[in-house]
Design an enzyme around this catalytic site. Structure first.
Site, PDB file in Angstrom:
ATOM      1  N   PHE A  30      -2.126  15.704   4.940  1.00 15.83           N
ATOM      2  CA  PHE A  30      -2.420  15.120   3.635  1.00 15.83           C
ATOM      3  C   PHE A  30      -1.163  15.186   2.763  1.00 15.83           C
ATOM      4  O   PHE A  30      -0.625  16.259   2.518  1.00 15.83           O
ATOM      5  CB  PHE A  30      -3.579  15.850   2.956  1.00 15.83           C
ATOM      6  CG  PHE A  30      -4.073  15.106   1.746  1.00 15.83           C
ATOM      7  CD1 PHE A  30      -5.003  14.084   1.883  1.00 15.83           C
ATOM      8  CD2 PHE A  30      -3.584  15.404   0.484  1.00 15.83           C
ATOM      9  CE1 PHE A  30      -5.440  13.371   0.775  1.00 15.83           C
ATOM     10  CE2 PHE A  30      -4.024  14.693  -0.631  1.00 15.83           C
ATOM     11  CZ  PHE A  30      -4.955  13.682  -0.482  1.00 15.83           C
ATOM     12  N   ASP A  78      -4.195   4.879   6.568  1.00 17.63           N
ATOM     13  CA  ASP A  78      -4.703   6.073   7.239  1.00 17.63           C
ATOM     14  C   ASP A  78      -5.619   5.610   8.382  1.00 17.63           C
ATOM     15  O   ASP A  78      -5.147   5.270   9.461  1.00 17.63           O
ATOM     16  CB  ASP A  78      -5.412   6.919   6.173  1.00 17.63           C
ATOM     17  CG  ASP A  78      -5.926   8.250   6.665  1.00 17.63           C
ATOM     18  OD1 ASP A  78      -5.452   8.734   7.692  1.00 17.63           O
ATOM     19  OD2 ASP A  78      -6.818   8.816   6.001  1.00 17.63           O
ATOM     20  N   GLU A 115       0.841  -1.204   0.000  1.00 14.15           N
ATOM     21  CA  GLU A 115       0.000   0.000   0.000  1.00 14.15           C
ATOM     22  C   GLU A 115       0.879   1.259   0.000  1.00 14.15           C
ATOM     23  O   GLU A 115       2.029   1.215   0.440  1.00 14.15           O
ATOM     24  CB  GLU A 115      -0.868   0.035   1.266  1.00 14.15           C
ATOM     25  CG  GLU A 115      -2.344  -0.186   1.066  1.00 14.15           C
ATOM     26  CD  GLU A 115      -3.093   0.884   0.281  1.00 14.15           C
ATOM     27  OE1 GLU A 115      -2.502   1.612  -0.534  1.00 14.15           O
ATOM     28  OE2 GLU A 115      -4.307   0.982   0.491  1.00 14.15           O
ATOM     29  N   ASP A 116       0.317   2.349  -0.456  1.00 15.29           N
ATOM     30  CA  ASP A 116       1.012   3.628  -0.353  1.00 15.29           C
ATOM     31  C   ASP A 116       0.909   4.162   1.075  1.00 15.29           C
ATOM     32  O   ASP A 116       1.879   4.585   1.679  1.00 15.29           O
ATOM     33  CB  ASP A 116       0.463   4.654  -1.362  1.00 15.29           C
ATOM     34  CG  ASP A 116      -1.058   4.814  -1.307  1.00 15.29           C
ATOM     35  OD1 ASP A 116      -1.744   4.087  -0.546  1.00 15.29           O
ATOM     36  OD2 ASP A 116      -1.580   5.679  -2.038  1.00 15.29           O
ATOM     37  N   ARG A 141       0.641  12.408  -8.812  1.00 16.26           N
ATOM     38  CA  ARG A 141       1.213  11.076  -8.560  1.00 16.26           C
ATOM     39  C   ARG A 141       2.639  10.993  -9.081  1.00 16.26           C
ATOM     40  O   ARG A 141       3.442  10.197  -8.606  1.00 16.26           O
ATOM     41  CB  ARG A 141       0.380   9.986  -9.256  1.00 16.26           C
ATOM     42  CG  ARG A 141      -1.012   9.808  -8.683  1.00 16.26           C
ATOM     43  CD  ARG A 141      -1.614   8.512  -9.209  1.00 16.26           C
ATOM     44  NE  ARG A 141      -3.058   8.459  -9.046  1.00 16.26           N
ATOM     45  CZ  ARG A 141      -3.676   8.056  -7.930  1.00 16.26           C
ATOM     46  NH1 ARG A 141      -2.984   7.691  -6.878  1.00 16.26           N
ATOM     47  NH2 ARG A 141      -4.992   8.014  -7.880  1.00 16.26           N
TER      48      ARG A 141
HETATM   49  P1  5GP Z   1      -7.815   4.332   4.953  1.00 17.15           P
HETATM   50  O1  5GP Z   1      -8.893   3.366   4.594  1.00 17.15           O
HETATM   51  O2  5GP Z   1      -6.636   3.682   5.662  1.00 17.15           O
HETATM   52  O3  5GP Z   1      -8.349   5.502   5.717  1.00 17.15           O
HETATM   53  O4  5GP Z   1      -7.341   5.000   3.613  1.00 17.15           O
HETATM   54  C1  5GP Z   1      -6.376   4.473   2.790  1.00 17.15           C
HETATM   55  C2  5GP Z   1      -6.397   5.217   1.475  1.00 17.15           C
HETATM   56  O5  5GP Z   1      -6.752   6.603   1.627  1.00 17.15           O
HETATM   57  C3  5GP Z   1      -5.018   5.232   0.875  1.00 17.15           C
HETATM   58  O6  5GP Z   1      -4.785   4.097   0.083  1.00 17.15           O
HETATM   59  C4  5GP Z   1      -5.047   6.513   0.060  1.00 17.15           C
HETATM   60  O7  5GP Z   1      -5.616   6.250  -1.197  1.00 17.15           O
HETATM   61  C5  5GP Z   1      -5.967   7.441   0.819  1.00 17.15           C
HETATM   62  N1  5GP Z   1      -5.224   8.375   1.661  1.00 17.15           N
HETATM   63  C6  5GP Z   1      -5.180   8.423   3.004  1.00 17.15           C
HETATM   64  N2  5GP Z   1      -4.393   9.414   3.444  1.00 17.15           N
HETATM   65  C7  5GP Z   1      -3.908  10.018   2.343  1.00 17.15           C
HETATM   66  C8  5GP Z   1      -3.003  11.128   2.133  1.00 17.15           C
HETATM   67  O8  5GP Z   1      -2.469  11.775   3.052  1.00 17.15           O
HETATM   68  N3  5GP Z   1      -2.739  11.448   0.841  1.00 17.15           N
HETATM   69  C9  5GP Z   1      -3.291  10.778  -0.210  1.00 17.15           C
HETATM   70  N4  5GP Z   1      -2.959  11.196  -1.439  1.00 17.15           N
HETATM   71  N5  5GP Z   1      -4.141   9.737  -0.048  1.00 17.15           N
HETATM   72  C10 5GP Z   1      -4.431   9.357   1.218  1.00 17.15           C
END
Ligand code: 5GP
Length: 181
Positions: free
Chosen positions: A156, A107, A103-104, A169
């Site tokens: 963010f 969150d 994963e990138d 990206r």
């Molecule tokens: P989660 O379900 O853990 O809240 O969200 C995961 C997804 O939210 C990540 O794969 C990403 O696509 C997006 N996301 C969460 N935080 C960020 C951030 O700081 N920047 C970006 N570009 N995407 C984020």
């Protein structure tokens, strides 16, 4: 001048920091899986992981397969809903395979939790998670993370695969948007 140079984006991790981290994590994975006879399957979560995954797999000196899964985790707003829609399925079954999900960013953790539940249904031999970034302050659910690049504050971030409304990206670094990007 490059397209992002006049934007107000503060560098959090430089291209060099990111390369070094991918190499470090890749070497650790190669060490951990070095004695397995089965080929490892590395699964990138689209779209955000594609650049990190490209650097990571080049640092894993083992025979491996690469697959991708497309996931859309956000509903109408910008908060994760915990419900995921598969926008691009895996191309091969993972039953009996050793998989590493890449994963990138983790969150709230809701996306990864839902994804892991989905993968478990296919009964892989083992599952590990590798994420470039994670935001501990934002976590809503406990989620498995075996390899973590950097823990970051609740900001963010964009670049190196991560987007802001579909853009940025292609930035070679990870940055924080200071307001007008
Ligand atoms: P989660 O379900 O853990 O809240 O969200 C995961 C997804 O939210 C990540 O794969 C990403 O696509 C997006 N996301 C969460 N935080 C960020 C951030 O700081 N920047 C970006 N570009 N995407 C984020």
């Amino acid at each position: 001048m490059r397209s992002f140079e006049n934007k107000n984006i503060e560098t959090l991790y430089s291209a060099e920091d990111l390369q070094n981290k991918a190499k470090e994590l890749g070497a650790q994975i190669a060490k951990d899986y070095g004695d397995r006879t089965e080929e490892l399957t590395v699964i990138g979560v689209l779209k955000g992981s594609f650049i990190f995954l490209a650097d990571l797999v080049r640092a894993i000196d083992l025979p491996l397969n690469i697959d991708f899964i497309g996931v859309s985790s956000y509903g109408d707003g910008t908060e994760s809903s915990g419900k995921i829609t598969i926008t691009h399925p895996l191309s091969k079954p993972i039953t009996g395979k050793d998989i590493i999900v890449v994963e990138d960013i983790v969150d709230t953790g809701l996306t990864m939790k839902a994804l892991l539940e989905l993968f478990e249904e296919s009964k892989p031999a083992s599952v590990k998670v590798c994420t470039l970034l994670e935001k501990p302050e934002r976590r809503q659910v406990t989620v498995q993370m075996d390899y973590v690049g950097f823990s970051i504050p609740d900001k963010f971030v964009l670049g190196y695969g991560l987007d802001l409304a579909g853009r940025f990206r292609n930035l070679p670094f990870v940055g924080v948007n200071q307001g007008d990007a």
